[in-house]
Design an enzyme around this catalytic site. Structure first.
Site, mmCIF file in Angstrom:
data_model
loop_
_atom_site.group_PDB
_atom_site.id
_atom_site.type_symbol
_atom_site.label_atom_id
_atom_site.label_comp_id
_atom_site.label_asym_id
_atom_site.label_seq_id
_atom_site.Cartn_x
_atom_site.Cartn_y
_atom_site.Cartn_z
ATOM 1 N N ARG A 40 0.824 -1.215 0.000
ATOM 2 C CA ARG A 40 0.000 0.000 0.000
ATOM 3 C C ARG A 40 0.858 1.266 0.000
ATOM 4 N NH1 ARG A 40 -4.917 -1.861 4.099
ATOM 5 N NH2 ARG A 40 -6.044 -3.045 2.522
ATOM 6 N N LYS A 226 -20.618 -15.179 2.284
ATOM 7 C CA LYS A 226 -21.981 -14.745 2.602
ATOM 8 C C LYS A 226 -22.740 -14.130 1.435
ATOM 9 C CE LYS A 226 -21.130 -13.903 7.509
ATOM 10 N NZ LYS A 226 -21.120 -12.899 8.577
ATOM 11 N N GLY A 379 -9.667 -7.629 -1.598
ATOM 12 C CA GLY A 379 -9.964 -8.622 -0.560
ATOM 13 C C GLY A 379 -9.333 -9.984 -0.789
ATOM 14 N N GLY A 402 -13.629 -3.440 0.723
ATOM 15 C CA GLY A 402 -14.964 -2.908 1.002
ATOM 16 C C GLY A 402 -15.383 -1.857 -0.009
#
Length: 422
Positions: A40, A226, A379, A402
């Site tokens: 990053r 999910k 992710g 996200g």
């Protein structure tokens, strides 16, 4: 959402003080505090170098982890963990804050840039203000962890104003944080001209282009555990994509919704009706929605568990789905072959266990081998692609998990909406 935003190249930054929001939320060794992955920091270098070359004075800022900004918040958190409130000291709180200081980031950034990065002791306190006032063109400083300020996550206008007062221009380059309306990601734009850095520009051009004007056919591959976290993405992509592929843990809720037996597999009972709604919407839109036809199962969630293959709709009561099977792999890789654009978010199975990594590996390889534009939505998918050695074969790997999910959902991202339109 408008993806066409002004960038650092659209304004004159020469001799100006620039507040630059980066994503320096890097993993660190728990014992030594040493940075274990500087990707990053490296990703921020093109924008930082450009600003320094243009003789801007750069005031960089970022959050790191989830510090408790007040002693009261720290006591509450520790009490929830079962500690006796009487035994919790301010010294322990200060020690916890020190662990989340950006000082190690300043050190690593200095090494990468080959010049000194001035480290402030605070965010908007006397030290930060004095160092920002003294900063000269071509110099860079780093503010302390923005979340040390309790107003950061509440988007407190007073904090945003105080941060903005140190600069003349705001540059947003932390895509991993643009889905949050925080003082340093959105609030400051109310007080300064706000543009994007190169990292966000690339995300908006590639991901925005894939949603607004994709090279077709557009194939979206959605995995992960999910349905609840991806239902908005599925719903939005059903209006855009030609084919949607479902894998990972959420596939079992779809199988159950269709009347299948899924044994001990992951299930979100509350989302069965939504799965049926998505299946009906796909049919109505003429969008192909592919579900697993066979599943690699195991008796327990363990790396040593023996893989057993079953029909995806007939998993025995004592077994749980862990990965997509060979027939499903063949169907999914075939769907990718003819694609113009592929968006992938979420692994196909428990790829952390070698025995159940083949589905994710096969999809990654199919993307690496295709001529399509390939976009990995951050992710776990990004981690899997890197781990399996396919990262350099992808068109774009998003820097925000996200944020990329909310982007694919079609949601407005506060840290992008606040930037000046072209």
């Amino acid at each position: 959402m408008n993806y066409n935003k002004k960038t650092v190249k659209d304004i004159d930054v020469a001799g100006k003080k620039v507040l630059l929001r980066c994503d320096f939320n890097v993993p660190q060794d728990k014992d030594t505090g040493a940075i274990t992955d500087d990707k990053r920091i490296v990703a921020a270098l093109p924008t930082i170098r450009y600003l320094l070359e243009q003789k801007a004075a750069v005031i960089a800022c970022s959050h790191l982890g989830k510090p408790n900004a007040t002693f009261e918040a720290y006591v509450k958190k520790q009490t929830e963990k079962g500690k006796d409130p009487a035994s919790i000291t301010e010294e322990a709180w200060q020690k916890s804050l020190k662990k989340l200081s950006l000082a190690p980031v300043a050190k690593r950034l200095s090494e990468l840039l080959g010049q000194d990065v001035i480290m402030a002791d605070d965010v908007v306190g006397p030290d930060a203000k004095a160092k920002a006032a003294a900063l000269r063109p071509g110099q860079i400083m780093l503010l302390e962890n923005t979340r040390f300020e309790k107003g950061e996550t509440k988007n407190d206008p007073e904090l945003a104003k105080a941060m903005a007062s140190m600069a003349e221009i705001y540059v947003s380059d932390a895509f991993g944080a643009v889905h949050r309306a925080h003082a340093s990601t959105a609030g400051v734009a109310a007080y300064l001209p706000a543009v994007s850095g190169f990292l966000i520009q690339k995300e908006l051009e590639i991901m925005g282009g894939a949603l607004s004007n994709p090279k077709r056919p557009l194939v979206a591959i959605l995995g992960g555990s999910k349905v609840s976290s991806k239902i908005g993405v599925i719903n939005n992509l059903l209006d855009i994509a030609d084919t949607i592929i479902i894998g990972g843990g959420m596939a079992y809720t779809f199988a159950k919704a269709k009347g299948g037996s899924i044994g001990k597999s992951l299930l979100e009972e509350d989302w069965l009706d939504y799965c049926n709604e998505m299946l009906a919407k796909a049919q109505e839109k003429g969008t192909k929605l592919l579900l697993p036809v066979d599943t690699l199962c195991a008796a327990e969630f363990s790396a040593d568990a023996k893989p057993v293959l079953y029909d995806a709709m007939s998993i025995p009561d004592d077994m749980m789905g862990m990965d997509i099977g060979p027939k499903t792999i063949a169907a999914y890789t075939e769907a990718v072959k003819g694609a113009g654009t592929v968006i992938w978010n979420g692994p196909m199975g428990v790829f952390e266990f070698p025995a159940f990594a083949e589905g994710t590996r096969a999809v990654a390889k199919a993307l690496a081998d295709t001529d399509a534009i390939t976009i990995i939505g951050g992710g776990d998918s990004a981690a899997a692609v890197a781990q399996m050695g396919f990262a350099d074969k992808m068109t774009h790997i998003s820097t925000g998990g996200g944020a990329s999910l909310e982007f694919l959902e079609g949601k407005e991202l506060p840290g992008v909406a606040c930037l000046l339109d072209k």
